[in-house]
Scaffold this motif. Structure first.
Motif, PDB file in Angstrom:
ATOM      1  N   GLN A 250     -20.605   1.084  -5.563  1.00 37.63           N
ATOM      2  CA  GLN A 250     -20.602   1.522  -5.789  1.00 37.63           C
ATOM      3  C   GLN A 250     -20.202   2.357  -4.361  1.00 37.63           C
ATOM      4  O   GLN A 250     -19.533   4.202  -5.289  1.00 37.63           O
ATOM      5  CB  GLN A 250     -22.079   1.851  -5.100  1.00 37.63           C
ATOM      6  N   GLU A 251     -20.001   2.021  -3.443  1.00 33.44           N
ATOM      7  CA  GLU A 251     -19.069   2.803  -2.315  1.00 33.44           C
ATOM      8  C   GLU A 251     -17.054   3.736  -2.301  1.00 33.44           C
ATOM      9  O   GLU A 251     -16.739   4.575  -2.827  1.00 33.44           O
ATOM     10  CB  GLU A 251     -18.906   2.100  -0.905  1.00 33.44           C
ATOM     11  N   GLU A 252     -16.473   2.293  -3.128  1.00 34.83           N
ATOM     12  CA  GLU A 252     -14.980   2.596  -3.939  1.00 34.83           C
ATOM     13  C   GLU A 252     -15.039   3.544  -4.568  1.00 34.83           C
ATOM     14  O   GLU A 252     -14.261   4.685  -4.868  1.00 34.83           O
ATOM     15  CB  GLU A 252     -15.087   1.422  -4.225  1.00 34.83           C
ATOM     16  N   TYR A 253     -15.504   3.415  -6.023  1.00 34.08           N
ATOM     17  CA  TYR A 253     -16.122   3.988  -7.027  1.00 34.08           C
ATOM     18  C   TYR A 253     -16.496   5.977  -6.544  1.00 34.08           C
ATOM     19  O   TYR A 253     -15.507   6.990  -6.609  1.00 34.08           O
ATOM     20  CB  TYR A 253     -17.276   4.098  -7.909  1.00 34.08           C
ATOM     21  N   ASN A 280     -12.072   4.375   3.678  1.00 34.16           N
ATOM     22  CA  ASN A 280     -12.942   3.555   4.614  1.00 34.16           C
ATOM     23  C   ASN A 280     -11.401   2.352   5.340  1.00 34.16           C
ATOM     24  O   ASN A 280     -11.365   1.766   5.783  1.00 34.16           O
ATOM     25  CB  ASN A 280     -13.310   2.122   3.835  1.00 34.16           C
ATOM     26  N   VAL A 281     -10.518   3.750   5.808  1.00 38.31           N
ATOM     27  CA  VAL A 281      -9.661   2.763   6.801  1.00 38.31           C
ATOM     28  C   VAL A 281      -9.613   3.811   7.792  1.00 38.31           C
ATOM     29  O   VAL A 281      -9.349   4.871   7.937  1.00 38.31           O
ATOM     30  CB  VAL A 281      -7.657   3.363   5.896  1.00 38.31           C
ATOM     31  N   ARG A 282      -9.540   3.159   9.014  1.00 36.13           N
ATOM     32  CA  ARG A 282      -9.605   3.125  10.695  1.00 36.13           C
ATOM     33  C   ARG A 282      -8.461   3.132  11.281  1.00 36.13           C
ATOM     34  O   ARG A 282      -7.942   2.357  11.022  1.00 36.13           O
ATOM     35  CB  ARG A 282     -10.288   3.506  10.561  1.00 36.13           C
ATOM     36  N   CYS A 283      -8.288   4.258  12.364  1.00 32.02           N
ATOM     37  CA  CYS A 283      -7.336   3.822  13.375  1.00 32.02           C
ATOM     38  C   CYS A 283      -8.150   3.461  14.242  1.00 32.02           C
ATOM     39  O   CYS A 283      -8.935   3.694  15.041  1.00 32.02           O
ATOM     40  CB  CYS A 283      -6.211   5.206  13.870  1.00 32.02           C
ATOM     41  N   THR A 288      -9.255   9.296  16.940  1.00 30.18           N
ATOM     42  CA  THR A 288      -8.733  10.485  16.893  1.00 30.18           C
ATOM     43  C   THR A 288      -7.706  10.642  15.599  1.00 30.18           C
ATOM     44  O   THR A 288      -7.717  11.658  15.573  1.00 30.18           O
ATOM     45  CB  THR A 288      -8.572  11.308  17.647  1.00 30.18           C
ATOM     46  N   GLU A 289      -7.088   9.236  15.511  1.00 26.69           N
ATOM     47  CA  GLU A 289      -6.588   9.654  14.933  1.00 26.69           C
ATOM     48  C   GLU A 289      -6.497   9.646  13.456  1.00 26.69           C
ATOM     49  O   GLU A 289      -7.937   8.266  12.587  1.00 26.69           O
ATOM     50  CB  GLU A 289      -5.055   8.472  14.777  1.00 26.69           C
ATOM     51  N   LEU A 290      -6.065  10.606  11.771  1.00 27.84           N
ATOM     52  CA  LEU A 290      -6.843  10.120  10.534  1.00 27.84           C
ATOM     53  C   LEU A 290      -5.924   9.160   9.972  1.00 27.84           C
ATOM     54  O   LEU A 290      -4.941   8.949  10.142  1.00 27.84           O
ATOM     55  CB  LEU A 290      -6.982  11.596   9.776  1.00 27.84           C
ATOM     56  N   ALA A 291      -6.920   8.826   9.150  1.00 26.58           N
ATOM     57  CA  ALA A 291      -6.614   7.646   7.829  1.00 26.58           C
ATOM     58  C   ALA A 291      -7.038   7.729   6.439  1.00 26.58           C
ATOM     59  O   ALA A 291      -8.399   8.237   6.681  1.00 26.58           O
ATOM     60  CB  ALA A 291      -6.124   6.331   7.830  1.00 26.58           C
ATOM     61  N   MET A 292      -6.003   7.614   5.481  1.00 31.57           N
ATOM     62  CA  MET A 292      -6.331   8.216   4.091  1.00 31.57           C
ATOM     63  C   MET A 292      -6.543   7.142   2.960  1.00 31.57           C
ATOM     64  O   MET A 292      -5.328   6.492   3.190  1.00 31.57           O
ATOM     65  CB  MET A 292      -6.009   9.075   3.825  1.00 31.57           C
ATOM     66  N   GLY A 293      -7.570   6.643   2.701  1.00 32.92           N
ATOM     67  CA  GLY A 293      -7.214   5.825   1.569  1.00 32.92           C
ATOM     68  C   GLY A 293      -8.719   4.188   1.654  1.00 32.92           C
ATOM     69  O   GLY A 293      -9.199   4.713   2.832  1.00 32.92           O
ATOM     70  N   PHE A 294      -9.120   4.074   0.339  1.00 30.31           N
ATOM     71  CA  PHE A 294     -10.542   3.050   0.787  1.00 30.31           C
ATOM     72  C   PHE A 294      -9.277   1.744  -0.294  1.00 30.31           C
ATOM     73  O   PHE A 294      -9.054   1.934  -1.817  1.00 30.31           O
ATOM     74  CB  PHE A 294     -11.210   4.218  -0.799  1.00 30.31           C
ATOM     75  N   VAL A 295      -9.405   0.961   0.653  1.00 33.36           N
ATOM     76  CA  VAL A 295      -9.100  -0.087   0.260  1.00 33.36           C
ATOM     77  C   VAL A 295     -10.315  -1.067  -0.198  1.00 33.36           C
ATOM     78  O   VAL A 295     -11.291  -1.741   0.772  1.00 33.36           O
ATOM     79  CB  VAL A 295      -7.919  -0.744   1.397  1.00 33.36           C
ATOM     80  N   GLY A 296     -10.120  -1.721  -1.333  1.00 31.94           N
ATOM     81  CA  GLY A 296     -11.334  -2.672  -1.607  1.00 31.94           C
ATOM     82  C   GLY A 296     -11.079  -3.376  -2.610  1.00 31.94           C
ATOM     83  O   GLY A 296      -9.459  -4.039  -2.390  1.00 31.94           O
TER      84      GLY A 296
END
Length: 394
Positions: A250-253, A280-283, A288-296
């Motif tokens: 559900q979270e990835e959706y 759900n990607v973190r540095c 404080t560094e941003l990251a973008m994406g969701f890895v299921g």
């Protein structure tokens, strides 16, 4: 699916205030010219096969250049309290692939990344979902064109949240097969032949998602994947589409649903306003560094179909894509007649690698006095695809 361009647009909307009616001066937010570049992680962990991860960076949209890829990173799939599996960079820069793996569906997994600059990132640990098989990929011809649908179901009702992407391939047949070439300042029999058939390829970019949470059964029926008009050149000879199906948590959706709203439903005052996208990607090395994406983490199901021209209504006026190439020009060796096309000088006719001879033109005595010619794009189908026949082609 390559999501980097989506993330760029989403990132740029952060910090944009609401535009008030009556504003007549354009406002360029600082985010557009910001030099900061954030990591974009595109892909998922394949629990029953090869995992492919694309790493890139956000970039200023005003540069109008492809997104920069993240190379020379160390990437691994990590099992919670267990082993890890390397995901190595392939020959395509910024693309990382794993060996063929079978992961434990009772365990949780995450993706770990260490960039070439030494910064460390990780996705959250997620459970493994098992994607049900695709029941079938169907197509229907309508008055408007071709519609392609996907059907699937899960008797255990454990899937519910689905995402699809696709890869399509089609034959390209140029209108000319040259028999002469211009070489050593003269027209002669051709020695380097051009392919008679090439294959075009395209990967989906639109976000295709659906859920069955409001249904009594976990069934997806006739979900529209893509459509083409009756004139589409992709349907001229033979067309193939490979559907890839993902079952998600559900979270990835919800992540993909928000990404879809942010990238596809913006343009009028009545569309939803952009929302901050958190994956759900973190540095790990800099909070404080941003990251973008969701890895299921889930298995992947695929199904391919072929559609031939003879399968489609004969009344369809399907284009070849080469309409502007007919007829060819006639070039005389002593003078240009008819006059050269715009931006083409007499000198550029002869030996121009992008303007090629096709057939010789003879006088009444049988001597060659010229030739027909067209641009390379009208003759060499490799400008529009590849001459390498796909291994799956029928």
């Amino acid at each position: 699916m390559r999501a980097s361009l989506f993330f760029v647009r989403v990132a740029l909307f952060w910090g944009i205030p609401l535009l008030l009616p009556g504003c007549i001066e354009p406002y360029m937010p600082a985010a557009i010219s910001s030099p900061q570049s954030y990591l974009v992680v595109d892909g998922c962990i394949n629990s029953q096969g090869v995992t492919t991860i694309n790493l890139s960076r956000t970039y200023d949209i005003v540069t109008q250049t492809p997104p920069p890829v993240e190379t020379k990173a160390t990437v691994a799939i990590e099992q919670e309290d267990g082993p890890h599996y390397p995901v190595n960079e392939s020959t395509t820069k910024g693309t990382y692939t794993s060996p063929n793996l079978t992961l434990n569906t009772a365990k949780n997994y995450r993706l770990f990344i260490r960039t070439g600059a030494g910064q460390e990132y990780a996705s959250a640990y997620v459970p493994v979902k098992t994607t049900p098989p695709i029941d079938n990929v169907a197509w229907r011809a309508t008055d408007a064109g071709l519609n392609i649908y996907v059907n699937t179901h899960d008797d255990t009702k454990a899937s519910q949240y689905y995402r699809w992407e696709y890869e399509e391939t089609w034959e390209i047949k140029p209108p000319y097969s040259p028999i002469v070439e211009y070489k050593n300042r003269q027209i002669q029999d051709i020695t380097t032949f051009f392919p008679a058939t090439c294959w075009g390829n395209n990967q989906s970019t639109a976000i295709q998602i659906s859920n069955t949470t409001r249904l009594t059964q976990d069934v997806v029926s006739d979900f529209l994947i893509c459509s083409y008009p009756t004139t589409s050149e992709r349907l001229r000879s033979k067309y193939s589409i490979l559907i890839k199906q993902h079952a998600q948590t559900q979270e990835e959706y919800q992540y993909w649903e928000l990404l879809k709203k942010n990238t596809e439903n913006i343009g009028t005052l009545f569309d939803p306003q952009p929302a901050q996208l958190t994956g759900n990607v973190r540095c790990l090395s800099n909070e404080t560094e941003l990251a973008m994406g969701f890895v299921g983490a889930h298995s992947l199901e695929k199904k391919r179909i072929f559609i031939s021209r003879m399968d489609l209504p004969q009344k369809w006026l399907i284009q070849s894509g080469y309409e502007s190439c007919v007829p060819p020009d006639t070039i005389f060796l002593t003078k240009p007649f008819p006059p050269p096309p715009p931006a083409v000088t007499l000198q550029s006719y002869f030996g121009n690698p992008n303007y090629l001879p096709i057939y010789p033109v003879y006088d009444q005595m049988g001597a060659i006095i010229g030739y027909t010619a067209q641009s390379r794009d009208c003759i060499d189908c490799r400008t529009r695809g590849t001459a390498l026949r796909p291994s799956f082609w029928q």
